[in-house]
Write a protein that holds these residues in place. Sequence first.
Motif, short mmCIF file in Angstrom:
data_model
loop_
_atom_site.label_atom_id
_atom_site.label_comp_id
_atom_site.label_asym_id
_atom_site.label_seq_id
_atom_site.Cartn_x
_atom_site.Cartn_y
_atom_site.Cartn_z
N LEU A 191 0.79 -1.23 0.00
CA LEU A 191 0.00 0.00 0.00
C LEU A 191 0.84 1.29 0.00
O LEU A 191 0.59 2.18 -0.83
CB LEU A 191 -0.96 -0.04 1.20
CG LEU A 191 -2.21 0.82 1.13
CD1 LEU A 191 -3.01 0.62 -0.13
CD2 LEU A 191 -3.08 0.56 2.36
N PRO A 192 1.85 1.44 0.88
CA PRO A 192 2.60 2.71 0.90
C PRO A 192 3.24 3.06 -0.44
O PRO A 192 3.26 4.23 -0.83
CB PRO A 192 3.69 2.46 1.96
CG PRO A 192 3.19 1.33 2.78
CD PRO A 192 2.31 0.50 1.90
N PHE A 193 3.73 2.06 -1.18
CA PHE A 193 4.36 2.33 -2.48
C PHE A 193 3.35 2.98 -3.44
O PHE A 193 3.66 3.92 -4.15
CB PHE A 193 4.89 1.02 -3.11
CG PHE A 193 5.96 0.35 -2.28
CD1 PHE A 193 7.28 0.75 -2.40
CD2 PHE A 193 5.65 -0.68 -1.39
CE1 PHE A 193 8.28 0.15 -1.65
CE2 PHE A 193 6.64 -1.29 -0.64
CZ PHE A 193 7.96 -0.87 -0.76
N PHE A 194 2.14 2.40 -3.42
CA PHE A 194 1.11 2.92 -4.33
C PHE A 194 0.55 4.26 -3.84
O PHE A 194 0.20 5.11 -4.66
CB PHE A 194 -0.01 1.89 -4.50
CG PHE A 194 0.38 0.75 -5.41
CD1 PHE A 194 0.25 0.87 -6.78
CD2 PHE A 194 0.89 -0.43 -4.89
CE1 PHE A 194 0.62 -0.17 -7.62
CE2 PHE A 194 1.27 -1.48 -5.72
CZ PHE A 194 1.13 -1.35 -7.09
N MET A 195 0.48 4.44 -2.52
CA MET A 195 -0.01 5.73 -1.99
C MET A 195 0.94 6.85 -2.43
O MET A 195 0.51 7.92 -2.86
CB MET A 195 -0.08 5.69 -0.45
CG MET A 195 -1.24 4.86 0.07
SD MET A 195 -1.18 4.68 1.87
CE MET A 195 -1.55 6.33 2.44
N ALA A 196 2.24 6.60 -2.30
CA ALA A 196 3.22 7.62 -2.71
C ALA A 196 3.17 7.82 -4.22
O ALA A 196 3.19 8.96 -4.71
CB ALA A 196 4.63 7.18 -2.28
N ALA A 197 3.06 6.72 -4.96
CA ALA A 197 3.09 6.81 -6.43
C ALA A 197 1.91 7.62 -6.96
O ALA A 197 2.08 8.46 -7.85
CB ALA A 197 3.08 5.40 -7.03
N ILE A 198 0.73 7.40 -6.41
CA ILE A 198 -0.44 8.12 -6.97
C ILE A 198 -0.33 9.61 -6.69
O ILE A 198 -0.70 10.45 -7.51
CB ILE A 198 -1.78 7.52 -6.47
CG1 ILE A 198 -2.91 7.98 -7.39
CG2 ILE A 198 -2.12 7.91 -5.04
CD1 ILE A 198 -3.68 6.91 -8.02
N GLU A 204 8.71 4.09 -10.73
CA GLU A 204 9.85 3.47 -10.04
C GLU A 204 9.42 3.07 -8.62
O GLU A 204 9.75 1.98 -8.13
CB GLU A 204 11.00 4.50 -9.99
CG GLU A 204 12.32 3.89 -9.61
CD GLU A 204 13.47 4.92 -9.72
OE1 GLU A 204 13.39 5.85 -10.53
OE2 GLU A 204 14.44 4.76 -8.95
N THR A 205 8.66 3.96 -7.98
CA THR A 205 8.20 3.71 -6.61
C THR A 205 7.17 2.57 -6.57
O THR A 205 7.28 1.64 -5.76
CB THR A 205 7.58 5.00 -6.02
OG1 THR A 205 8.56 6.04 -6.10
CG2 THR A 205 7.14 4.81 -4.58
N ALA A 206 6.17 2.64 -7.44
CA ALA A 206 5.12 1.61 -7.44
C ALA A 206 5.72 0.23 -7.75
O ALA A 206 5.34 -0.78 -7.15
CB ALA A 206 4.04 1.97 -8.45
N LEU A 207 6.70 0.21 -8.69
CA LEU A 207 7.30 -1.08 -9.06
C LEU A 207 8.10 -1.71 -7.91
O LEU A 207 8.26 -2.94 -7.87
CB LEU A 207 8.19 -0.90 -10.30
CG LEU A 207 7.42 -0.77 -11.62
CD1 LEU A 207 8.28 -0.14 -12.71
CD2 LEU A 207 6.90 -2.13 -12.09
N GLN A 208 8.56 -0.87 -7.00
CA GLN A 208 9.30 -1.42 -5.84
C GLN A 208 8.42 -2.33 -4.98
O GLN A 208 8.93 -3.15 -4.22
CB GLN A 208 9.82 -0.29 -4.96
CG GLN A 208 11.08 0.37 -5.49
CD GLN A 208 11.43 1.58 -4.62
OE1 GLN A 208 11.37 1.52 -3.40
NE2 GLN A 208 11.77 2.66 -5.27
N SER A 209 7.09 -2.19 -5.12
CA SER A 209 6.19 -3.06 -4.34
C SER A 209 6.38 -4.53 -4.75
O SER A 209 6.09 -5.44 -3.97
CB SER A 209 4.73 -2.63 -4.55
OG SER A 209 4.38 -2.81 -5.90
N LEU A 210 6.92 -4.75 -5.96
CA LEU A 210 7.17 -6.13 -6.40
C LEU A 210 8.22 -6.80 -5.53
O LEU A 210 8.24 -8.02 -5.38
CB LEU A 210 7.62 -6.15 -7.87
CG LEU A 210 6.56 -5.77 -8.91
CD1 LEU A 210 7.19 -5.65 -10.30
CD2 LEU A 210 5.42 -6.79 -8.93
#
Length: 305
Positions: free
Chosen positions: A75-82, A132-138
Amino acid sequence: MTQKAVRDMDVRRELEERTLEAEGIIRRFLPREEGYQKTIMEAMSYALMSPGKRLRPILMRECAACFDQTSPQALPFFMAAIEMIHAYSLVHDDLPAMDNDLLRRGKPTTHARFGEAMGVLAGDALLNYAFETALQSLETDGTNPAVHKSLILLARKAGIYGMIGGQVVDVESEHIQGMDKHRLDFIHELKTGALIEAAMCIGALLGGADESQLLTVEQAAAKIGLAFQIEDDILDITGDEKTIGKPVGSDERNHKVTYVTFAGLEGARRDAESLTREALENLASLPRKNDFLMELVAYLARRNR
Ligand code: GRG
Protein backbone atom coordinates in the motif's frame (compact mmCIF):
# COMPACT_ATOMS: atom_id res chain seq x y z
CA MET A 1 -22.93 25.56 16.36
CA THR A 2 -25.10 23.61 13.89
CA GLN A 3 -24.89 19.83 13.64
CA LYS A 4 -23.42 20.19 10.15
CA ALA A 5 -20.72 22.58 11.40
CA VAL A 6 -19.74 20.10 14.14
CA ARG A 7 -19.62 17.22 11.64
CA ASP A 8 -17.52 19.31 9.21
CA MET A 9 -15.11 20.17 12.01
CA ASP A 10 -14.74 16.49 12.97
CA VAL A 11 -14.08 15.40 9.38
CA ARG A 12 -11.61 18.24 8.86
CA ARG A 13 -9.72 17.28 12.04
CA GLU A 14 -9.61 13.62 11.03
CA LEU A 15 -8.65 14.58 7.48
CA GLU A 16 -5.75 16.69 8.78
CA GLU A 17 -4.45 13.66 10.70
CA ARG A 18 -4.73 11.39 7.67
CA THR A 19 -3.09 14.05 5.49
CA LEU A 20 -0.09 14.15 7.86
CA GLU A 21 0.10 10.34 7.84
CA ALA A 22 -0.01 10.26 4.02
CA GLU A 23 2.68 12.97 3.85
CA GLY A 24 4.88 10.91 6.17
CA ILE A 25 4.58 7.98 3.77
CA ILE A 26 5.20 10.09 0.65
CA ARG A 27 8.26 11.74 2.22
CA ARG A 28 9.85 8.32 2.78
CA PHE A 29 10.08 7.82 -0.96
CA LEU A 30 11.51 11.21 -1.91
CA PRO A 31 14.89 11.19 -3.65
CA ARG A 32 17.76 12.66 -1.65
CA GLU A 33 18.52 16.18 -2.86
CA GLU A 34 22.18 15.81 -3.77
CA GLY A 35 24.68 15.54 -6.62
CA TYR A 36 24.48 17.18 -10.02
CA GLN A 37 20.72 16.46 -10.10
CA LYS A 38 20.08 18.44 -6.90
CA THR A 39 17.94 21.08 -8.64
CA ILE A 40 15.49 18.65 -10.19
CA MET A 41 15.19 16.79 -6.91
CA GLU A 42 14.44 20.07 -5.14
CA ALA A 43 11.83 20.90 -7.76
CA MET A 44 10.25 17.44 -7.36
CA SER A 45 10.09 17.82 -3.56
CA TYR A 46 8.73 21.35 -3.94
CA ALA A 47 5.90 20.17 -6.21
CA LEU A 48 5.17 17.07 -4.17
CA MET A 49 5.35 18.44 -0.65
CA SER A 50 3.61 21.82 -1.08
CA PRO A 51 0.43 21.81 0.99
CA GLY A 52 -2.20 19.63 -0.69
CA LYS A 53 -5.05 17.57 0.69
CA ARG A 54 -3.51 14.15 -0.28
CA LEU A 55 -6.98 12.94 -1.17
CA ARG A 56 -5.90 10.23 -3.57
CA PRO A 57 -3.57 8.34 -1.20
CA ILE A 58 -6.11 8.81 1.60
CA LEU A 59 -8.93 7.42 -0.55
CA MET A 60 -6.66 4.52 -1.50
CA ARG A 61 -5.92 3.58 2.07
CA GLU A 62 -9.55 3.99 3.18
CA CYS A 63 -10.77 1.79 0.34
CA ALA A 64 -8.29 -0.91 1.35
CA ALA A 65 -9.80 -0.72 4.85
CA CYS A 66 -13.21 -1.66 3.37
CA PHE A 67 -11.80 -5.17 2.84
CA ASP A 68 -9.72 -7.67 4.72
CA GLN A 69 -6.46 -5.98 3.73
CA THR A 70 -4.57 -8.97 2.40
CA SER A 71 -1.46 -7.03 1.29
CA PRO A 72 -0.91 -3.92 3.40
CA GLN A 73 2.84 -4.00 2.66
CA ALA A 74 2.30 -2.87 -0.96
CA LEU A 75 0.00 0.00 0.00
CA PRO A 76 2.60 2.71 0.90
CA PHE A 77 4.36 2.33 -2.48
CA PHE A 78 1.11 2.92 -4.33
CA MET A 79 -0.01 5.73 -1.99
CA ALA A 80 3.22 7.62 -2.71
CA ALA A 81 3.09 6.81 -6.43
CA ILE A 82 -0.44 8.12 -6.97
CA GLU A 83 0.38 11.41 -5.24
CA MET A 84 3.51 11.75 -7.42
CA ILE A 85 1.36 11.30 -10.53
CA HIS A 86 -1.14 13.85 -9.21
CA ALA A 87 1.71 16.30 -8.43
CA TYR A 88 3.23 15.90 -11.91
CA SER A 89 -0.16 16.53 -13.52
CA LEU A 90 -0.52 19.78 -11.58
CA VAL A 91 3.04 20.90 -12.47
CA HIS A 92 2.39 20.31 -16.17
CA ASP A 93 -1.13 21.74 -16.04
CA ASP A 94 0.32 25.01 -14.68
CA LEU A 95 2.94 25.38 -17.45
CA PRO A 96 2.70 28.30 -19.91
CA ALA A 97 1.75 25.84 -22.68
CA MET A 98 -1.28 24.74 -20.67
CA ASP A 99 -3.01 26.89 -18.03
CA ASN A 100 -0.09 29.27 -17.47
CA ASP A 101 -0.74 29.60 -13.74
CA LEU A 102 1.72 31.28 -11.39
CA LEU A 103 0.20 30.17 -8.11
CA ARG A 104 -0.72 26.72 -6.83
CA ARG A 105 -1.59 25.74 -3.28
CA GLY A 106 -0.90 29.35 -2.27
CA LYS A 107 2.72 29.23 -3.51
CA PRO A 108 4.52 29.99 -6.79
CA THR A 109 4.00 27.13 -9.25
CA THR A 110 6.99 24.87 -9.88
CA HIS A 111 7.91 26.51 -13.20
CA ALA A 112 7.47 29.98 -11.66
CA ARG A 113 9.92 29.01 -8.93
CA PHE A 114 12.44 26.89 -10.90
CA GLY A 115 11.99 28.04 -14.51
CA GLU A 116 10.01 26.51 -17.35
CA ALA A 117 12.54 23.88 -18.45
CA MET A 118 12.86 22.62 -14.90
CA GLY A 119 9.05 22.62 -14.58
CA VAL A 120 8.76 20.31 -17.59
CA LEU A 121 11.54 18.08 -16.30
CA ALA A 122 10.26 17.98 -12.71
CA GLY A 123 6.85 16.83 -14.01
CA ASP A 124 8.50 14.17 -16.20
CA ALA A 125 10.69 13.09 -13.31
CA LEU A 126 7.76 12.78 -10.90
CA LEU A 127 5.84 10.63 -13.38
CA ASN A 128 8.82 8.35 -13.93
CA TYR A 129 9.62 8.24 -10.23
CA ALA A 130 5.99 7.34 -9.48
CA PHE A 131 6.40 4.13 -11.47
CA GLU A 132 9.85 3.47 -10.04
CA THR A 133 8.20 3.71 -6.61
CA ALA A 134 5.12 1.61 -7.44
CA LEU A 135 7.30 -1.08 -9.06
CA GLN A 136 9.30 -1.42 -5.84
CA SER A 137 6.19 -3.06 -4.34
CA LEU A 138 7.17 -6.13 -6.40
CA GLU A 139 10.19 -6.55 -4.16
CA THR A 140 8.01 -6.94 -1.06
CA ASP A 141 4.87 -8.52 -2.48
CA GLY A 142 5.79 -9.67 -5.98
CA THR A 143 3.83 -12.93 -5.96
CA ASN A 144 0.54 -11.18 -5.21
CA PRO A 145 -1.71 -10.90 -8.31
CA ALA A 146 -3.37 -7.83 -6.75
CA VAL A 147 -0.03 -5.99 -6.95
CA HIS A 148 0.34 -6.84 -10.65
CA LYS A 149 -3.23 -5.74 -11.36
CA SER A 150 -2.64 -2.52 -9.42
CA LEU A 151 0.45 -1.68 -11.49
CA ILE A 152 -1.45 -2.14 -14.74
CA LEU A 153 -4.41 -0.14 -13.43
CA LEU A 154 -2.15 2.72 -12.34
CA ALA A 155 -0.48 2.93 -15.75
CA ARG A 156 -3.78 2.76 -17.62
CA LYS A 157 -5.73 5.29 -15.54
CA ALA A 158 -2.86 7.80 -15.64
CA GLY A 159 -2.37 7.42 -19.40
CA ILE A 160 -4.13 7.99 -22.72
CA TYR A 161 -7.18 5.99 -21.61
CA GLY A 162 -7.27 7.99 -18.38
CA MET A 163 -5.98 11.33 -17.10
CA ILE A 164 -3.74 12.27 -20.04
CA GLY A 165 -6.53 11.32 -22.46
CA GLY A 166 -8.92 13.66 -20.62
CA GLN A 167 -6.39 16.49 -20.61
CA VAL A 168 -5.80 16.09 -24.37
CA VAL A 169 -9.51 16.38 -25.16
CA ASP A 170 -9.76 19.35 -22.78
CA VAL A 171 -6.86 21.16 -24.50
CA GLU A 172 -8.30 20.46 -27.96
CA SER A 173 -11.75 21.60 -26.88
CA GLU A 174 -10.46 25.13 -26.32
CA HIS A 175 -10.22 25.49 -30.07
CA ILE A 176 -13.57 24.03 -31.06
CA GLN A 177 -16.91 25.78 -31.23
CA GLY A 178 -19.85 24.38 -29.34
CA MET A 179 -18.68 22.13 -26.51
CA ASP A 180 -21.46 19.67 -25.72
CA LYS A 181 -22.33 18.04 -22.41
CA HIS A 182 -21.26 14.58 -23.59
CA ARG A 183 -17.75 15.82 -24.43
CA LEU A 184 -17.49 17.72 -21.15
CA ASP A 185 -18.54 14.64 -19.17
CA PHE A 186 -15.92 12.62 -21.07
CA ILE A 187 -13.22 15.17 -20.14
CA HIS A 188 -14.21 15.15 -16.46
CA GLU A 189 -14.51 11.38 -16.31
CA LEU A 190 -10.94 11.02 -17.55
CA LYS A 191 -9.08 14.14 -16.43
CA THR A 192 -10.33 14.16 -12.85
CA GLY A 193 -12.10 10.83 -12.44
CA ALA A 194 -9.47 8.41 -13.71
CA LEU A 195 -6.93 9.11 -10.97
CA ILE A 196 -9.58 8.94 -8.26
CA GLU A 197 -10.72 5.63 -9.77
CA ALA A 198 -7.12 4.39 -9.78
CA ALA A 199 -6.67 5.40 -6.15
CA MET A 200 -9.84 3.74 -4.90
CA CYS A 201 -9.58 0.61 -7.08
CA ILE A 202 -5.93 0.00 -6.15
CA GLY A 203 -6.93 0.34 -2.50
CA ALA A 204 -9.72 -2.18 -3.06
CA LEU A 205 -7.45 -4.58 -4.97
CA LEU A 206 -4.76 -4.49 -2.28
CA GLY A 207 -7.46 -4.95 0.34
CA GLY A 208 -8.50 -8.15 -1.41
CA ALA A 209 -11.59 -7.12 -3.41
CA ASP A 210 -13.01 -9.63 -5.89
CA GLU A 211 -14.05 -8.68 -9.45
CA SER A 212 -17.59 -7.64 -8.58
CA GLN A 213 -16.48 -5.64 -5.51
CA LEU A 214 -13.85 -3.94 -7.66
CA LEU A 215 -16.57 -2.91 -10.10
CA THR A 216 -18.63 -1.48 -7.24
CA VAL A 217 -15.63 0.58 -6.08
CA GLU A 218 -14.94 1.74 -9.64
CA GLN A 219 -18.54 2.89 -10.00
CA ALA A 220 -18.41 4.73 -6.66
CA ALA A 221 -15.10 6.35 -7.63
CA ALA A 222 -16.44 7.55 -10.99
CA LYS A 223 -19.33 9.25 -9.21
CA ILE A 224 -17.05 10.74 -6.54
CA GLY A 225 -14.68 12.02 -9.26
CA LEU A 226 -17.50 13.72 -11.15
CA ALA A 227 -19.00 15.18 -7.97
CA PHE A 228 -15.53 16.47 -7.02
CA GLN A 229 -15.11 18.13 -10.42
CA ILE A 230 -18.61 19.66 -10.25
CA GLU A 231 -17.74 21.09 -6.83
CA ASP A 232 -14.51 22.48 -8.30
CA ASP A 233 -16.51 24.16 -11.07
CA ILE A 234 -18.92 25.60 -8.48
CA LEU A 235 -15.98 26.88 -6.40
CA ASP A 236 -14.59 28.63 -9.46
CA ILE A 237 -17.74 30.70 -9.52
CA THR A 238 -18.52 31.14 -5.86
CA GLY A 239 -14.85 31.49 -4.82
CA ASP A 240 -13.08 29.75 -1.95
CA GLU A 241 -9.62 28.91 -0.71
CA LYS A 242 -9.38 26.23 -3.43
CA THR A 243 -9.35 28.95 -6.10
CA ILE A 244 -6.05 30.31 -4.73
CA GLY A 245 -3.95 31.21 -7.75
CA LYS A 246 -6.94 31.80 -9.96
CA PRO A 247 -9.02 34.96 -9.99
CA VAL A 248 -12.49 34.22 -8.58
CA GLY A 249 -14.84 33.21 -11.34
CA SER A 250 -12.01 33.27 -13.90
CA ASP A 251 -13.30 30.27 -15.85
CA GLU A 252 -16.68 31.92 -16.23
CA ARG A 253 -15.12 35.23 -17.23
CA ASN A 254 -12.87 33.43 -19.73
CA HIS A 255 -16.02 31.77 -21.04
CA LYS A 256 -14.63 28.35 -20.28
CA VAL A 257 -17.48 25.89 -20.51
CA THR A 258 -17.91 24.07 -17.21
CA TYR A 259 -20.51 21.76 -15.70
CA VAL A 260 -22.30 24.85 -14.36
CA THR A 261 -22.74 26.18 -17.93
CA PHE A 262 -25.01 23.21 -18.71
CA ALA A 263 -26.68 22.51 -15.38
CA GLY A 264 -26.74 25.99 -13.76
CA LEU A 265 -25.49 26.54 -10.22
CA GLU A 266 -28.43 24.90 -8.49
CA GLY A 267 -28.56 22.01 -10.97
CA ALA A 268 -24.83 21.43 -10.51
CA ARG A 269 -25.27 21.34 -6.73
CA ARG A 270 -28.16 18.89 -7.06
CA ASP A 271 -26.20 16.63 -9.42
CA ALA A 272 -23.15 16.61 -7.10
CA GLU A 273 -25.42 15.67 -4.21
CA SER A 274 -27.15 12.82 -6.00
CA LEU A 275 -23.86 11.45 -7.38
CA THR A 276 -22.49 11.48 -3.85
CA ARG A 277 -25.58 9.76 -2.45
CA GLU A 278 -25.24 6.99 -5.06
CA ALA A 279 -21.51 6.62 -4.37
CA LEU A 280 -22.21 6.28 -0.65
CA GLU A 281 -24.73 3.53 -1.41
CA ASN A 282 -22.09 1.70 -3.44
CA LEU A 283 -19.56 2.01 -0.62
CA ALA A 284 -22.07 0.89 2.01
CA SER A 285 -22.34 -2.48 0.24
CA LEU A 286 -18.64 -3.36 0.77
CA PRO A 287 -17.66 -5.99 3.38
CA ARG A 288 -16.37 -3.57 6.03
CA LYS A 289 -18.15 -0.34 6.86
CA ASN A 290 -15.67 2.51 6.84
CA ASP A 291 -17.23 5.46 8.66
CA PHE A 292 -14.40 7.87 7.93
CA LEU A 293 -14.51 7.13 4.20
CA MET A 294 -18.27 7.74 4.14
CA GLU A 295 -17.88 10.99 6.10
CA LEU A 296 -15.04 12.14 3.85
CA VAL A 297 -16.97 11.50 0.64
CA ALA A 298 -20.01 13.34 2.02
CA TYR A 299 -17.80 16.21 3.22
CA LEU A 300 -16.11 16.61 -0.19
CA ALA A 301 -19.51 17.06 -1.76
CA ARG A 302 -20.57 19.80 0.61
CA ARG A 303 -17.23 21.58 1.03
CA ASN A 304 -18.50 24.85 -0.44
CA ARG A 305 -21.94 24.95 1.17
C1 GRG B 1 -1.13 17.75 -17.43
C2 GRG B 1 -1.47 15.31 -18.03
C3 GRG B 1 -1.94 16.52 -17.34
C4 GRG B 1 -3.09 16.45 -16.66
C5 GRG B 1 -3.64 17.56 -15.86
C6 GRG B 1 -5.11 17.33 -12.72
C7 GRG B 1 -5.18 17.97 -14.02
C8 GRG B 1 -4.91 17.13 -15.24
C9 GRG B 1 -5.42 19.25 -14.15
C10 GRG B 1 -5.60 20.17 -13.00
C11 GRG B 1 -6.74 21.09 -13.26
C12 GRG B 1 -7.98 20.70 -12.55
C13 GRG B 1 -8.77 21.80 -11.96
C14 GRG B 1 -8.36 19.45 -12.48
C15 GRG B 1 -9.54 19.03 -11.79
C16 GRG B 1 -9.13 18.11 -10.72
C17 GRG B 1 -8.75 18.85 -9.53
C18 GRG B 1 -9.79 19.57 -8.79
C19 GRG B 1 -7.49 18.83 -9.18
C20 GRG B 1 -7.01 19.40 -7.91
O1 GRG B 1 -7.01 18.33 -6.99
P1 GRG B 1 -7.00 18.56 -5.42
O2 GRG B 1 -8.12 19.50 -5.04
O3 GRG B 1 -5.62 19.33 -5.24
O4 GRG B 1 -6.97 17.23 -4.77
P2 GRG B 1 -4.60 19.34 -4.00
O5 GRG B 1 -3.83 20.62 -4.21
O6 GRG B 1 -5.37 19.35 -2.70
O7 GRG B 1 -3.76 18.12 -4.16
